[in-house]
Design a protein around this motif. Structure first.
Motif, PDB file in Angstrom:
ATOM      1  N   ASN A  82      22.828  66.741 -59.490  1.00 17.69           N
ATOM      2  CA  ASN A  82      22.205  67.912 -59.696  1.00 17.69           C
ATOM      3  C   ASN A  82      22.840  69.341 -58.072  1.00 17.69           C
ATOM      4  OD1 ASN A  82      20.319  66.568 -60.340  1.00 17.69           O
ATOM      5  ND2 ASN A  82      19.062  65.927 -58.601  1.00 17.69           N
ATOM      6  N   HIS A  83      23.994  69.738 -59.367  1.00 15.06           N
ATOM      7  CA  HIS A  83      24.072  70.663 -58.228  1.00 15.06           C
ATOM      8  C   HIS A  83      24.447  72.181 -60.011  1.00 15.06           C
ATOM      9  CE1 HIS A  83      26.801  69.344 -55.446  1.00 15.06           C
ATOM     10  NE2 HIS A  83      26.011  68.235 -55.627  1.00 15.06           N
ATOM     11  N   PHE A  84      23.983  73.278 -59.461  1.00 18.62           N
ATOM     12  CA  PHE A  84      23.997  74.132 -60.505  1.00 18.62           C
ATOM     13  C   PHE A  84      24.628  75.819 -59.573  1.00 18.62           C
ATOM     14  CE2 PHE A  84      19.983  71.321 -61.222  1.00 18.62           C
ATOM     15  CZ  PHE A  84      20.133  71.363 -62.265  1.00 18.62           C
ATOM     16  N   LEU A  85      24.996  76.170 -60.874  1.00 18.62           N
ATOM     17  CA  LEU A  85      25.584  77.394 -61.059  1.00 18.62           C
ATOM     18  C   LEU A  85      24.630  78.845 -61.153  1.00 18.62           C
ATOM     19  CD1 LEU A  85      28.389  79.616 -60.039  1.00 18.62           C
ATOM     20  CD2 LEU A  85      28.814  79.786 -62.672  1.00 18.62           C
ATOM     21  N   LEU A 141      14.885  80.308 -61.490  1.00 17.03           N
ATOM     22  CA  LEU A 141      16.790  80.551 -61.688  1.00 17.03           C
ATOM     23  C   LEU A 141      17.076  80.182 -63.688  1.00 17.03           C
ATOM     24  CD1 LEU A 141      17.772  79.050 -58.686  1.00 17.03           C
ATOM     25  CD2 LEU A 141      17.092  81.120 -59.048  1.00 17.03           C
ATOM     26  N   ARG A 142      18.092  81.439 -63.661  1.00 13.59           N
ATOM     27  CA  ARG A 142      19.018  80.782 -64.701  1.00 13.59           C
ATOM     28  C   ARG A 142      20.210  80.404 -64.019  1.00 13.59           C
ATOM     29  NH1 ARG A 142      18.551  84.905 -67.005  1.00 13.59           N
ATOM     30  NH2 ARG A 142      16.616  84.879 -68.735  1.00 13.59           N
ATOM     31  N   VAL A 143      20.082  79.099 -64.394  1.00 10.25           N
ATOM     32  CA  VAL A 143      21.476  78.326 -64.084  1.00 10.25           C
ATOM     33  C   VAL A 143      22.237  77.612 -65.042  1.00 10.25           C
ATOM     34  CG1 VAL A 143      20.309  77.766 -61.845  1.00 10.25           C
ATOM     35  CG2 VAL A 143      20.000  76.576 -63.997  1.00 10.25           C
ATOM     36  N   ARG A 144      23.480  77.133 -65.235  1.00 10.98           N
ATOM     37  CA  ARG A 144      24.434  76.302 -65.839  1.00 10.98           C
ATOM     38  C   ARG A 144      24.800  74.517 -64.928  1.00 10.98           C
ATOM     39  NH1 ARG A 144      29.572  79.988 -65.618  1.00 10.98           N
ATOM     40  NH2 ARG A 144      30.116  78.423 -66.703  1.00 10.98           N
ATOM     41  N   GLU A 145      24.660  73.548 -64.930  1.00  9.60           N
ATOM     42  CA  GLU A 145      24.506  72.230 -64.660  1.00  9.60           C
ATOM     43  C   GLU A 145      25.956  72.383 -64.155  1.00  9.60           C
ATOM     44  OE1 GLU A 145      22.753  68.364 -64.118  1.00  9.60           O
ATOM     45  OE2 GLU A 145      22.340  69.416 -66.482  1.00  9.60           O
ATOM     46  N   LYS A 146      26.530  71.704 -63.052  1.00  8.72           N
ATOM     47  CA  LYS A 146      28.194  71.191 -62.776  1.00  8.72           C
ATOM     48  C   LYS A 146      28.554  70.203 -63.942  1.00  8.72           C
ATOM     49  CE  LYS A 146      31.135  70.604 -60.003  1.00  8.72           C
ATOM     50  NZ  LYS A 146      32.131  72.122 -59.036  1.00  8.72           N
ATOM     51  N   LEU A 147      29.175  70.110 -64.424  1.00  8.18           N
ATOM     52  CA  LEU A 147      30.061  69.397 -65.267  1.00  8.18           C
ATOM     53  C   LEU A 147      30.338  67.659 -64.927  1.00  8.18           C
ATOM     54  CD1 LEU A 147      32.210  71.194 -67.181  1.00  8.18           C
ATOM     55  CD2 LEU A 147      30.543  70.954 -67.946  1.00  8.18           C
ATOM     56  N   PRO A 148      30.361  66.786 -64.936  1.00  4.90           N
ATOM     57  CA  PRO A 148      30.554  65.388 -64.489  1.00  4.90           C
ATOM     58  C   PRO A 148      31.984  65.320 -64.014  1.00  4.90           C
ATOM     59  CG  PRO A 148      29.775  64.758 -66.943  1.00  4.90           C
ATOM     60  CD  PRO A 148      29.547  66.180 -67.073  1.00  4.90           C
ATOM     61  N   GLU A 149      32.844  65.183 -63.409  1.00  7.59           N
ATOM     62  CA  GLU A 149      34.034  64.358 -63.326  1.00  7.59           C
ATOM     63  C   GLU A 149      34.245  63.233 -62.205  1.00  7.59           C
ATOM     64  OE1 GLU A 149      35.514  67.696 -60.334  1.00  7.59           O
ATOM     65  OE2 GLU A 149      33.660  67.094 -59.169  1.00  7.59           O
ATOM     66  N   TRP A 203      37.138  77.577 -61.323  1.00  2.74           N
ATOM     67  CA  TRP A 203      35.531  76.879 -60.235  1.00  2.74           C
ATOM     68  C   TRP A 203      34.713  77.124 -61.651  1.00  2.74           C
ATOM     69  CZ3 TRP A 203      31.198  79.277 -58.108  1.00  2.74           C
ATOM     70  CH2 TRP A 203      30.279  78.406 -57.355  1.00  2.74           C
ATOM     71  N   GLU A 204      33.882  77.879 -61.939  1.00  4.95           N
ATOM     72  CA  GLU A 204      32.913  78.350 -62.986  1.00  4.95           C
ATOM     73  C   GLU A 204      32.703  77.400 -64.401  1.00  4.95           C
ATOM     74  OE1 GLU A 204      32.889  83.090 -63.622  1.00  4.95           O
ATOM     75  OE2 GLU A 204      32.504  82.818 -61.991  1.00  4.95           O
ATOM     76  N   ASP A 205      34.696  77.797 -64.862  1.00  7.47           N
ATOM     77  CA  ASP A 205      34.776  76.203 -65.615  1.00  7.47           C
ATOM     78  C   ASP A 205      34.220  75.250 -65.042  1.00  7.47           C
ATOM     79  OD1 ASP A 205      35.322  78.472 -67.408  1.00  7.47           O
ATOM     80  OD2 ASP A 205      37.852  77.952 -67.060  1.00  7.47           O
ATOM     81  N   SER A 206      34.270  74.898 -64.285  1.00  2.48           N
ATOM     82  CA  SER A 206      33.499  73.490 -63.398  1.00  2.48           C
ATOM     83  C   SER A 206      31.967  73.282 -64.132  1.00  2.48           C
ATOM     84  CB  SER A 206      34.158  73.221 -62.498  1.00  2.48           C
ATOM     85  OG  SER A 206      33.456  73.921 -61.602  1.00  2.48           O
ATOM     86  N   PHE A 207      31.465  74.483 -64.254  1.00  2.00           N
ATOM     87  CA  PHE A 207      30.036  73.877 -64.552  1.00  2.00           C
ATOM     88  C   PHE A 207      29.607  74.352 -66.332  1.00  2.00           C
ATOM     89  CE2 PHE A 207      30.102  75.263 -60.300  1.00  2.00           C
ATOM     90  CZ  PHE A 207      28.937  74.747 -59.671  1.00  2.00           C
ATOM     91  N   GLU A 208      28.964  73.447 -66.496  1.00  2.00           N
ATOM     92  CA  GLU A 208      28.387  73.942 -68.491  1.00  2.00           C
ATOM     93  C   GLU A 208      28.727  75.540 -68.106  1.00  2.00           C
ATOM     94  OE1 GLU A 208      27.943  71.432 -69.993  1.00  2.00           O
ATOM     95  OE2 GLU A 208      27.392  69.105 -69.438  1.00  2.00           O
TER      96      GLU A 208
END
Length: 283
Positions: A111-114, A92-100, A18-23
């Motif tokens: 606009n989904h961010f971890l 916030l410090r975030v990682r953006e969701k990768l496109p899928e 799941w975490e790998d699905s974010f930048e």
């Protein structure tokens, strides 16, 4: 891949998958948190979401006027790593969701961010502060027949009440505050029902009784009680509590069941064009 296959695959994701699905790259953003959110159970953890109204990219300074969500994992039986208050501004410090790719019937993530870290609570951002002031202002529809209907931001509907044959009935217009044509259609339907309430009340009761009396007899706790439940007695016992309408001019009229179904509500649904279509128990 079908929608069902897609959902099953998501539910089987491990925390690392799941975490790998974010930048991998981290960035800083400022979000205007409004309300709403929730959790979805994955493989060994909960994916927890909190919704925001808009955000600013700290690197570019660009204001993104679209809703989104901030996400973080919650391990079962552990305290959530983050808490977000409603109607607040966060840096916030975030990682953006990768496109899928997603199957038909599923919306692509936008606009989904971890969340990696909360840098500031009640962050200073004039643009978002101005939007928050505007967001907090009540939105009220005023109508000579329906009275004042106040917009519920969480439900995304206008709520109010109306006199109905000597009692009070709750009104709910399930339509966005900026959907002018939808508001017009929903109000027209409600006004028709309110102005012709004696006819609507009788017709709704009669339809519910016709559709559900036999079912109510099956729910009765004794043969003697079942024998007393007729279409006429059914129609008299139930009482209208809510009129819910949509932007497409369909409706659900919800009745209290007088314990015919042990406290479940009765919903009669339909539209002006098609009339009454279904009656069922809910809740």
């Amino acid at each position: 891949m079908t929608l069902l296959e897609y959902m099953r695959r998501r539910n089987k994701m491990t925390l690392s998958e799941w975490e790998d699905s974010f930048e991998k790259k981290e960035k800083e953003i400022i979000v205007l948190r409004h309300e709403g959110g929730g959790g979805s159970l994955r493989n060994g953890f909960w994916e927890w979401d909190a919704y925001f109204l808009t955000y600013v990219d700290c690197e570019t300074g660009e204001l993104h006027k679209e809703e989104g969500r901030i996400e973080f994992p919650v391990i079962d039986k552990e305290e959530p790593p983050f808490q977000f208050d409603e109607e607040s501004i966060y840096k916030l410090r975030v990682r953006e969701k990768l496109p899928e790719e997603v199957p038909e019937g599923a919306l692509p993530a936008k606009n989904h961010f971890l969340v990696v870290e909360i840098l500031e609570r009640n962050a200073v951002c004039p643009e978002l502060e101005e939007m928050l002031i505007e967001y907090r202002k009540p939105v009220v529809l005023q109508d000579d027949i329906l009275g004042d209907l106040t917009y519920d931001k969480l439900l995304k509907s206008f709520e109010g009440s109306i006199d109905w044959l000597g009692g009070k009935v709750h009104l709910s217009l399930s339509v966005g505050k900026d959907n002018k044509s939808g508001i017009t259609k929903a109000k027209k339907l409600l006004k028709t029902m309110v102005l012709e309430q004696e006819k609507w009340d009788a017709d709704l009761r009669s339809f519910a009784a016709k559709e559900l009396t036999e079912f109510a007899c099956e729910w009765a706790e004794s043969e003697e009680e079942a024998a007393l439940i007729t279409e006429e007695s059914f129609a008299k016992r139930i009482s209208l509590s809510l009129l819910w309408v949509t932007s497409g001019a369909s409706f659900s009229a919800c009745f209290d069941d007088d314990e015919l179904f042990f406290g479940h509500s009765i919903a009669v649904s339909g539209s002006l064009k098609k009339g009454m279509i279904s009656a069922k128990i809910e809740g």
